[in-house]
Motif scaffolding. Structure first.
Motif, PDB file in Angstrom:
ATOM      1  N   TYR A 108       3.450  -4.501   0.826  1.00 17.57           N
ATOM      2  CA  TYR A 108       4.149  -3.214   0.737  1.00 17.57           C
ATOM      3  C   TYR A 108       5.621  -3.341   1.137  1.00 17.57           C
ATOM      4  CZ  TYR A 108       4.644   1.850   0.800  1.00 17.57           C
ATOM      5  OH  TYR A 108       5.035   3.130   0.546  1.00 17.57           O
ATOM      6  N   ALA A 109       5.884  -4.001   2.262  1.00 18.47           N
ATOM      7  CA  ALA A 109       7.253  -4.119   2.759  1.00 18.47           C
ATOM      8  C   ALA A 109       7.997  -5.302   2.142  1.00 18.47           C
ATOM      9  CB  ALA A 109       7.243  -4.261   4.279  1.00 18.47           C
ATOM     10  N   GLY A 110       7.304  -6.134   1.360  1.00 16.96           N
ATOM     11  CA  GLY A 110       7.929  -7.344   0.848  1.00 16.96           C
ATOM     12  C   GLY A 110       8.315  -7.289  -0.609  1.00 16.96           C
ATOM     13  N   GLY A 111       7.946  -6.275  -1.325  1.00 13.96           N
ATOM     14  CA  GLY A 111       8.266  -6.162  -2.739  1.00 13.96           C
ATOM     15  C   GLY A 111       7.466  -5.072  -3.408  1.00 13.96           C
ATOM     16  N   ASN A 112       6.171  -4.956  -2.990  1.00 17.85           N
ATOM     17  CA  ASN A 112       5.310  -3.881  -3.501  1.00 17.85           C
ATOM     18  C   ASN A 112       5.174  -3.936  -5.021  1.00 17.85           C
ATOM     19  OD1 ASN A 112       3.628  -1.810  -2.558  1.00 17.85           O
ATOM     20  ND2 ASN A 112       5.066  -0.274  -3.257  1.00 17.85           N
ATOM     21  N   VAL A 113       4.972  -5.138  -5.547  1.00 17.60           N
ATOM     22  CA  VAL A 113       4.889  -5.363  -6.989  1.00 17.60           C
ATOM     23  C   VAL A 113       3.449  -5.724  -7.352  1.00 17.60           C
ATOM     24  CG1 VAL A 113       5.702  -6.811  -8.897  1.00 17.60           C
ATOM     25  CG2 VAL A 113       7.282  -6.160  -7.053  1.00 17.60           C
ATOM     26  N   SER A 114       2.900  -5.042  -8.349  1.00 16.24           N
ATOM     27  CA  SER A 114       1.541  -5.379  -8.796  1.00 16.24           C
ATOM     28  C   SER A 114       1.535  -6.807  -9.343  1.00 16.24           C
ATOM     29  CB  SER A 114       1.049  -4.383  -9.843  1.00 16.24           C
ATOM     30  OG  SER A 114       1.798  -4.482 -11.035  1.00 16.24           O
ATOM     31  N   PRO A 115       0.455  -7.552  -9.064  1.00 14.40           N
ATOM     32  CA  PRO A 115       0.408  -8.937  -9.511  1.00 14.40           C
ATOM     33  C   PRO A 115       0.068  -9.069 -10.990  1.00 14.40           C
ATOM     34  CG  PRO A 115      -1.639  -8.376  -8.434  1.00 14.40           C
ATOM     35  CD  PRO A 115      -0.725  -7.179  -8.285  1.00 14.40           C
ATOM     36  N   TYR A 152      -4.217 -11.115   3.550  1.00 19.11           N
ATOM     37  CA  TYR A 152      -2.932 -10.889   4.206  1.00 19.11           C
ATOM     38  C   TYR A 152      -3.170 -10.415   5.621  1.00 19.11           C
ATOM     39  CZ  TYR A 152       1.928  -9.814   4.963  1.00 19.11           C
ATOM     40  OH  TYR A 152       3.200  -9.815   5.475  1.00 19.11           O
ATOM     41  N   GLU A 153      -2.306 -10.841   6.532  1.00 21.00           N
ATOM     42  CA  GLU A 153      -2.392 -10.449   7.928  1.00 21.00           C
ATOM     43  C   GLU A 153      -1.007 -10.213   8.480  1.00 21.00           C
ATOM     44  OE1 GLU A 153      -4.216 -12.244  12.118  1.00 21.00           O
ATOM     45  OE2 GLU A 153      -4.248 -13.476  10.309  1.00 21.00           O
ATOM     46  N   ASN A 154      -0.847  -9.134   9.228  1.00 24.98           N
ATOM     47  CA  ASN A 154       0.377  -8.880   9.986  1.00 24.98           C
ATOM     48  C   ASN A 154       0.105  -9.307  11.426  1.00 24.98           C
ATOM     49  OD1 ASN A 154       2.347  -7.810   8.262  1.00 24.98           O
ATOM     50  ND2 ASN A 154       1.400  -5.790   8.295  1.00 24.98           N
ATOM     51  N   PRO A 155       0.849 -10.255  11.948  1.00 27.35           N
ATOM     52  CA  PRO A 155       0.601 -10.664  13.338  1.00 27.35           C
ATOM     53  C   PRO A 155       0.901  -9.537  14.319  1.00 27.35           C
ATOM     54  CG  PRO A 155       2.454 -11.884  12.375  1.00 27.35           C
ATOM     55  CD  PRO A 155       1.928 -10.966  11.329  1.00 27.35           C
ATOM     56  N   ALA A 156       0.291  -9.623  15.483  1.00 30.44           N
ATOM     57  CA  ALA A 156       0.540  -8.627  16.535  1.00 30.44           C
ATOM     58  C   ALA A 156       2.019  -8.632  16.905  1.00 30.44           C
ATOM     59  CB  ALA A 156      -0.315  -8.928  17.757  1.00 30.44           C
ATOM     60  N   TYR A 182      -7.935  -8.448   0.006  1.00 32.47           N
ATOM     61  CA  TYR A 182      -7.468  -7.571  -1.059  1.00 32.47           C
ATOM     62  C   TYR A 182      -8.200  -7.994  -2.319  1.00 32.47           C
ATOM     63  CZ  TYR A 182      -4.415  -6.091   2.507  1.00 32.47           C
ATOM     64  OH  TYR A 182      -3.967  -5.593   3.699  1.00 32.47           O
ATOM     65  N   VAL A 183      -9.177  -7.156  -2.708  1.00 30.54           N
ATOM     66  CA  VAL A 183     -10.101  -7.478  -3.793  1.00 30.54           C
ATOM     67  C   VAL A 183      -9.551  -6.889  -5.090  1.00 30.54           C
ATOM     68  CG1 VAL A 183     -12.485  -7.329  -4.602  1.00 30.54           C
ATOM     69  CG2 VAL A 183     -11.999  -7.367  -2.122  1.00 30.54           C
ATOM     70  N   PHE A 184      -9.036  -7.761  -5.943  1.00 31.49           N
ATOM     71  CA  PHE A 184      -8.547  -7.359  -7.254  1.00 31.49           C
ATOM     72  C   PHE A 184      -9.713  -7.537  -8.224  1.00 31.49           C
ATOM     73  CE2 PHE A 184      -4.789  -8.435  -4.906  1.00 31.49           C
ATOM     74  CZ  PHE A 184      -3.841  -7.506  -5.322  1.00 31.49           C
ATOM     75  N   THR A 185     -10.222  -6.423  -8.745  1.00 27.87           N
ATOM     76  CA  THR A 185     -11.398  -6.450  -9.616  1.00 27.87           C
ATOM     77  C   THR A 185     -11.023  -5.960 -11.006  1.00 27.87           C
ATOM     78  OG1 THR A 185     -12.824  -5.984  -7.717  1.00 27.87           O
ATOM     79  CG2 THR A 185     -13.775  -5.635  -9.899  1.00 27.87           C
ATOM     80  N   PHE A 227       0.535   0.724  -7.999  1.00 25.73           N
ATOM     81  CA  PHE A 227       0.066  -0.296  -7.074  1.00 25.73           C
ATOM     82  C   PHE A 227       0.795  -0.121  -5.752  1.00 25.73           C
ATOM     83  CE2 PHE A 227       0.983  -4.394  -5.067  1.00 25.73           C
ATOM     84  CZ  PHE A 227      -0.298  -4.839  -4.812  1.00 25.73           C
ATOM     85  N   GLY A 228       0.052  -0.160  -4.658  1.00 29.41           N
ATOM     86  CA  GLY A 228       0.631  -0.147  -3.316  1.00 29.41           C
ATOM     87  C   GLY A 228       0.228  -1.428  -2.610  1.00 29.41           C
ATOM     88  N   GLY A 229       1.190  -2.197  -2.177  1.00 34.08           N
ATOM     89  CA  GLY A 229       0.928  -3.511  -1.605  1.00 34.08           C
ATOM     90  C   GLY A 229       0.247  -3.510  -0.251  1.00 34.08           C
ATOM     91  N   ALA A 230      -0.108  -4.711   0.184  1.00 30.15           N
ATOM     92  CA  ALA A 230      -0.796  -4.930   1.462  1.00 30.15           C
ATOM     93  C   ALA A 230       0.073  -4.478   2.632  1.00 30.15           C
ATOM     94  CB  ALA A 230      -1.139  -6.409   1.609  1.00 30.15           C
ATOM     95  N   ALA A 231      -0.559  -3.836   3.604  1.00 35.21           N
ATOM     96  CA  ALA A 231       0.154  -3.392   4.804  1.00 35.21           C
ATOM     97  C   ALA A 231      -0.835  -3.190   5.949  1.00 35.21           C
ATOM     98  CB  ALA A 231       0.927  -2.102   4.525  1.00 35.21           C
ATOM     99  N   PRO A 232      -1.584  -4.245   6.326  1.00 36.14           N
ATOM    100  CA  PRO A 232      -2.535  -4.055   7.421  1.00 36.14           C
ATOM    101  C   PRO A 232      -1.813  -3.811   8.739  1.00 36.14           C
ATOM    102  CG  PRO A 232      -2.373  -6.370   6.862  1.00 36.14           C
ATOM    103  CD  PRO A 232      -1.556  -5.616   5.841  1.00 36.14           C
TER     104      PRO A 232
END
Length: 179
Positions: free
Chosen positions: A39-46, A173-177, A132-135, A118-123
């Motif tokens: 989400y914060a890095g580009g937010n572009v659908s793959p 994807y993981e956001n560190p503490a 992130y399951v792309f089906t 599309f809304g990107g990863a933002a845990p």
């Protein structure tokens, strides 16, 4: 801190259907998502392409779901359906920005960010790795039924009865503490 519990995938609750192949230039199974899909890095659908789907496929649907989101119900990042049966690939960005390459007639419903794209990863920071399951669903009808005002759950309900094939690729994807 204990390892987060791995929750079921959204289609684990649907009847078995034929499988086929799905590939992406941007999402590799079991690997970290590229910054563009954050989400914060580009937010572009793959980019996504598929092949080997069952005979009788009349349209496709593509979703992205995070079953590990701390919501009790996961988090829908992308829900797109009524993709014509002659389309077997979505280019990078087809579901975001100016939606270049989005097939005519394809329908987006609101994701859990509240937008029709599309809304990107933002845990949450420190929540551990999320999947992130792309089906891609092969659907037995040209029009699934819902419109753009439907919820992801209602689209999933309709896919439960109309999917004749299904394939997925899972990025992480993981956001560190913080601090």
């Amino acid at each position: 801190m204990p390892e987060p519990q791995r929750r079921p995938l959204p289609h684990d609750f649907h009847p078995p259907v034929a499988s086929f192949s799905v590939h992406s230039d941007d999402v590799q199974d079991g690997q970290r998502l590229k910054d563009d899909q954050v989400y914060a890095g580009g937010n572009v659908s793959p980019h996504v392409r598929w092949s080997g789907f069952p005979e009788g496929t009349r349209s496709f649907a593509v979703t992205c779901f995070d079953p590990d989101a701390p919501t009790g119900s996961g988090f829908w990042h992308w829900v797109l359906f009524d993709i014509p049966a002659n389309v077997t690939e979505l280019p990078l960005g087809a579901g975001s920005g100016d939606m270049a390459g989005l097939p005519e007639g394809a329908v987006h419903v609101r994701n859990d960010y509240g937008t029709r794209d599309f809304g990107g990863a933002a845990p949450p920071p420190g929540d551990g790795p999320h999947r992130y399951v792309f089906t891609v669903y092969a659907v037995d009808t040209e029009k699934l039924g819902p419109d753009a005002d439907a919820s992801p759950a209602y689209v999933g309900f309709n896919l439960r009865f109309h999917a004749i094939g299904r394939a997925h690729v899972i990025g992480e994807y993981e956001n560190p503490a913080e601090g």
